[in-house]
Design an enzyme around this catalytic site. Structure first.
Site, short mmCIF file in Angstrom:
data_model
loop_
_atom_site.label_atom_id
_atom_site.label_comp_id
_atom_site.label_asym_id
_atom_site.label_seq_id
_atom_site.Cartn_x
_atom_site.Cartn_y
_atom_site.Cartn_z
N LYS A 91 44.60 34.63 35.67
CA LYS A 91 44.44 32.75 34.91
C LYS A 91 45.01 31.42 35.85
O LYS A 91 44.96 30.17 36.01
CB LYS A 91 45.23 32.88 34.34
CG LYS A 91 44.81 33.70 32.93
CD LYS A 91 43.59 32.73 32.29
CE LYS A 91 43.68 33.25 30.89
NZ LYS A 91 41.81 33.04 30.53
N GLU A 113 46.05 26.11 26.10
CA GLU A 113 45.95 26.72 25.06
C GLU A 113 46.63 27.97 25.41
O GLU A 113 45.73 27.94 26.60
CB GLU A 113 44.30 26.52 24.44
CG GLU A 113 43.41 27.64 24.54
CD GLU A 113 43.08 27.65 26.26
OE1 GLU A 113 42.71 28.63 26.62
OE2 GLU A 113 43.56 26.23 26.15
N SER A 380 41.94 42.20 35.70
CA SER A 380 42.83 41.13 35.75
C SER A 380 43.96 40.36 35.62
O SER A 380 44.25 39.18 35.65
CB SER A 380 41.74 40.46 34.29
OG SER A 380 42.26 41.11 33.25
#
Length: 397
Positions: A91, A113, A380
């Site tokens: 991210k 969010e 991830s």
């Protein structure tokens, strides 16, 4: 077959995507679109962004061969180690880029969010780096199951707003963030976390995340002299998956696999497999595949992984599915938990529950993968954030 969408209509991938928003949201979206066109190609942005990725975020991330599992499985299993990035997940690639863009646009406040909390942590991190105020909207259900990430966000100065509407998960957090942006657009940029939402977010997020697959492609060639036979990534909204898969799309010999969350797998129970089980519709400003009932009402999604608990999927994934370039499979909660434990015990690497879905697909399809194949999985994020939640379902000896 057209493989790479040429975007004959800006913001669309084939017939999916678009910008279906109220008129009052058009000004900040068009302002962002103009900033993407004017600021992001500049040398000032590119040089600063690339330096941040290297010196602050920790790129490039390693490519790890799983020696023990490779012997067990009969094919070579490689992991793209986004779990080793600063903040613990992919991210940060996107958040640091969008926060830099906000700074160069003259914004003083960013909002985000978050589901699993990793995008919230990444945005809070980037905001602290650039001296921006930060507000993160998070479903109340996710606030409970991702408490360590909530604490990390607050430690870095972010305000975390629990959202108690609807299912109290990611869908509802996005709704609240969009509502907030409407009335604060003069000083605020919405740092969108996944490859979904109204144009230009799906393209912006893909462009900031494609560094994952670009690096992995080069690393596989350096390590093995060949491209992988399979590339696998988990799919919720789809940011880590589009970042990993997109650079391999032109390589027709490489099989591309996205893995959706099937929930418990029990008949009639909720899941998050929008491509496999959904129908076309509009949510959060985009035309995409959604979990919905016969009246078009959005159904509740469910996954043991907060980051995959979303009733829709990014439009570029639906497009890649529609042209047959990417196969989208399903992994269930129990399979993800088994993969979570198996990687931990076999290789000493604790995967995020999101990434565990991608690993679960590989393990459950191992008999169908030819011996000696090279299988590349995007890890991830790391699983520290999920340990307390996972221990509700597994027992440690």
């Amino acid at each position: 077959m057209q493989i790479l969408d040429q975007l004959t209509r800006p913001g669309y991938f084939g017939s999916y995507g678009g910008r279906y928003v109220p008129e009052i949201l058009m000004p900040p979206l068009t302002e962002l679109e103009a900033a993407i066109a004017d600021i992001m190609p500049s040398a000032a942005f590119r040089e600063c962004y690339e330096a941040l990725l290297h010196d602050y975020c920790g790129r490039e991330t390693p490519l790890t061969r799983c020696d023990n599992l490779s012997r067990e499985l009969g094919f070579e299993l490689y992991l793209k180690r986004e779990d080793l990035l600063h903040t613990g997940a992919h991210k940060i690639n996107n958040a640091i880029g969008q926060a830099l863009l906000a700074k160069m646009m003259g914004k003083t406040h960013v909002i985000a969010e978050t589901g699993a909390g990793q995008h919230g942590v990444a945005t809070a991190t980037a905001a602290a780096k650039f001296g921006l105020r930060c507000t993160v909207f998070m479903g109340a259900k996710d606030v409970e199951r991702q408490a360590p990430n909530v604490q990390r966000m607050k430690l870095m100065g972010a305000t975390v707003v629990p959202v108690r509407n609807g299912s109290c998960t990611l869908k509802d957090a996005i709704n609240e963030a969009l509502r907030y942006w409407i009335s604060h657009q003069h000083d605020t940029l919405y740092v969108f976390g996944t490859a979904a939402g109204p144009h230009p977010f799906p393209t912006l997020v893909r462009e900031l995340q494609k560094v994952i697959g670009t690096e992995a492609r080069r690393q596989m060639l350096d390590k093995t002299g060949q491209l992988p036979d399979y590339v696998v990534a988990a799919v919720g909204g789809g940011s880590n998956a589009i970042g990993m898969l997109y650079p391999f799309v032109p390589e027709s010999a490489v099989k591309l696999i996205g893995v959706e969350a099937g929930g418990t797998g029990a008949p009639g129970c909720e899941n998050s497999a929008a491509i496999n089980l959904g129908r076309p519709g509009i949510l959060h400003g985009e035309y995409t595949m959604l979990l919905q009932d016969g009246d078009g009402q959005i159904q509740e999604s469910s996954s043991i992984s907060a980051g995959l608990d979303y009733p829709g999927v990014g439009p570029e994934h639906v497009y890649l599915h529609s042209i047959g370039r990417v196969h989208y499979g399903v992994a269930y909660d129990h399979e993800a938990l088994e993969a979570f434990q198996r990687l931990s015990r076999s290789e000493g690497i604790i995967p995020a529950l999101e990434s565990s879905h991608a690993l679960a697909w590989v393990f459950s399809h191992a008999a169908d993968i030819p011996a000696g194949s090279r299988v590349l999985v995007n890890l991830s994020g790391r699983g520290d954030k999920d340990l307390a939640h996972a221990l509700h379902y597994i027992t440690l000896d």
